[in-house]
Design a protein around this motif. Sequence first.
Motif, PDB file in Angstrom:
ATOM      1  N   VAL A 199       0.835  -1.203   0.000  1.00 38.42           N
ATOM      2  CA  VAL A 199       0.000   0.000   0.000  1.00 38.42           C
ATOM      3  C   VAL A 199       0.871   1.254   0.000  1.00 38.42           C
ATOM      4  N   LEU A 200       1.892   1.275   0.845  1.00 40.44           N
ATOM      5  CA  LEU A 200       2.776   2.440   0.903  1.00 40.44           C
ATOM      6  C   LEU A 200       3.542   2.612  -0.409  1.00 40.44           C
ATOM      7  N   GLY A 201       3.895   1.485  -1.047  1.00 47.45           N
ATOM      8  CA  GLY A 201       4.534   1.574  -2.355  1.00 47.45           C
ATOM      9  C   GLY A 201       3.605   2.156  -3.398  1.00 47.45           C
ATOM     10  N   ALA A 202       2.318   1.791  -3.339  1.00 47.47           N
ATOM     11  CA  ALA A 202       1.348   2.343  -4.284  1.00 47.47           C
ATOM     12  C   ALA A 202       1.169   3.841  -4.077  1.00 47.47           C
ATOM     13  N   VAL A 203       1.185   4.289  -2.820  1.00 46.27           N
ATOM     14  CA  VAL A 203       1.070   5.722  -2.542  1.00 46.27           C
ATOM     15  C   VAL A 203       2.281   6.465  -3.099  1.00 46.27           C
TER      16      VAL A 203
END
Length: 663
Positions: A199-203
Amino acid sequence: MTTTTLAVLVPLLPFLGSAAGLLLGRTAPGLVRPLAVLPTLAAAVLAVLVAARQGGGRAVDAATQLTPTGSVPIDLALHIDGFAALVAVLVGTIATCVQIYSTGYLRDDPRYPSYAALVSLFTSAMLLVVYSGDLMVLLVGWEVMGICSYFLVGHYWETPEARSASLKAFLVTKLGDVPFLIGLFALAADAGTFQITGVLGAVASGRLDHPTLIALLLLAGVAGKSAQFPLHTWLPDAMAGPTPVSALIHAATMVAAGIYFTARLLPVFAASAAAMTVLAVMAAITMVGSALAALAQDDIKRVLAYSTIGQLGYMAGALAVGDRGAAVFHLLSHAAFKALLFLAAGAVIHAAGTNSLTAMSRMSGLARRIPDAYWTMTVALLALAAIPPFAGFFSKEAVLVAAEHTALGERDVAPAGAGWIVLVAGLLTALLTAAYALRLWLRTFRGRGPEAPDHGRQPIAMTSVLWVLAIPSLGFGLTVTYLDDWFDGHPLTPTLTTAVLGTGLAAAGAVITYAVWRTLAARTPVTASVPAPVPRVAHPDAEAGQVEAEALHLPRPAEDPADPGRALLGPLHGPAAAGFHLDAVYRTAFVRPVLAAASLVRFLDREVVDTYVRAAGNGAKGLGWLVRRAQTGNVQTYLSALLAGSVVLAIVAVALANAVAGA
């Protein structure tokens, strides 16, 4: 053992202790206390080992997929960074202290086995939230905590207050959990994974299509769990539960979960300037409103409850300006002194013998009777008021410094307006916090109310825990210079501007409160001595193992003329004491319409649906009666009826034939 194995054991041990306690609580009562304390203590020790191995460096990640679940997989995943390692140590330490304290506080409670097992399960669920690297696994711990809070707040289910408080806590938090669940699904749909690292990578790569919507949905769940405006109303009422449960909920579990979740996923919220502004406004209203409410309460536990709401507002404010290090630092600091405050309040309740005597207007002579609670609570209140060098000063200053940097444009994680909102509200709350902290101390330990009966010395299990928690309440803030690596690598030391402003306002709040108290005390005569007690009776809401207390027949005064809070608040005192009537607003806006709709449905079901059902049944019954009356068993009657019917049919047939021929 590897770090991953140790981390798996940390939430597993309290869970196993809980299961064993529930199974053996009645058959082997001698094992209840060891099963309550030892697994939680072992989990705390292992959490310290995990933190030592993690060392504030690179995060430890591990994941395994048990079974495919469709396009978005759900994994049993661990993600342990510096924040997770420190928060796990906090949870294990506070939970161990609560379990040890409870062995003395609830030593005669017949429901202690189930209580201890639920506290262990509560601890396990929070540790699962802390270490989880997958949002769906985190959600399991999130919801288990809600169930545990329902049972623990309602521990004294004989009293209507406990029953209504437990139901209110469950429903209000569930009200926030519904949009929270929708937000998790929307986040996973955009990111393509439930894993936090994914999720943090997608952000970071800009692959979130609806950041504002997702952030606002998640904030609803955070507001419910961490008691932020407008979903904070359940927390003051939750004081109907045992005091050690209050310490656990307010310091290390439940309310800490929402702040920790936001800190873990802060980039998701920071992707939307609107969401950060909403979070800042929510935090500011929570801080100031709860501080005003705390200044108007007479019950010591409700003062501490509103205090928790305000301190959580500080943490939310730090997150609103994009500094999760300051938020988690204050979370850790607050946990130590707030657990100490509640457990010291439990010692006050234990000394009085019943929860019905926690009104500060009824207290007198406690400083000499419970010196351990007196000195340790003094330390905790100084930390709460952010007086240097106590822990609360350093952590609260970290929040104010972060807000200052954002307001001046030195950080671009959040809008500058959010920084100004948090900074102004934080400074005003510092003034109010010192005022209600000193008011609580004066009225509890320097009050002039009728003295409650002495119920003997405090158990060593209770007093020893108070002194253990006094150590971090006093000295934890001094370690801030050694924890930079654990808090994203940037320093959290105070600056001159915020230190002078914050401490100066706190000192002003304390001085004004003390001056008003001295003036009012000089004008108010000392309360008369205690009336002769009636025979001992067991109070249904008695704490400390359902101890028996003297029925003192002390009516709660409608107005305490020596209360500095009433003089300081003036016309605001009434609304503040009632929580600004937010519950009344909810009853008018939501409860009454729902009850009216339910009454309408009940009426339609009873008068319309049931009427048709009864009519259909009665019609069939009447037709059956007619048919039954026709079945006489007389052959002549049957033949006569057959003949008459044949004649009628013949006449009808002839009439029809003539009609057709005429046409």
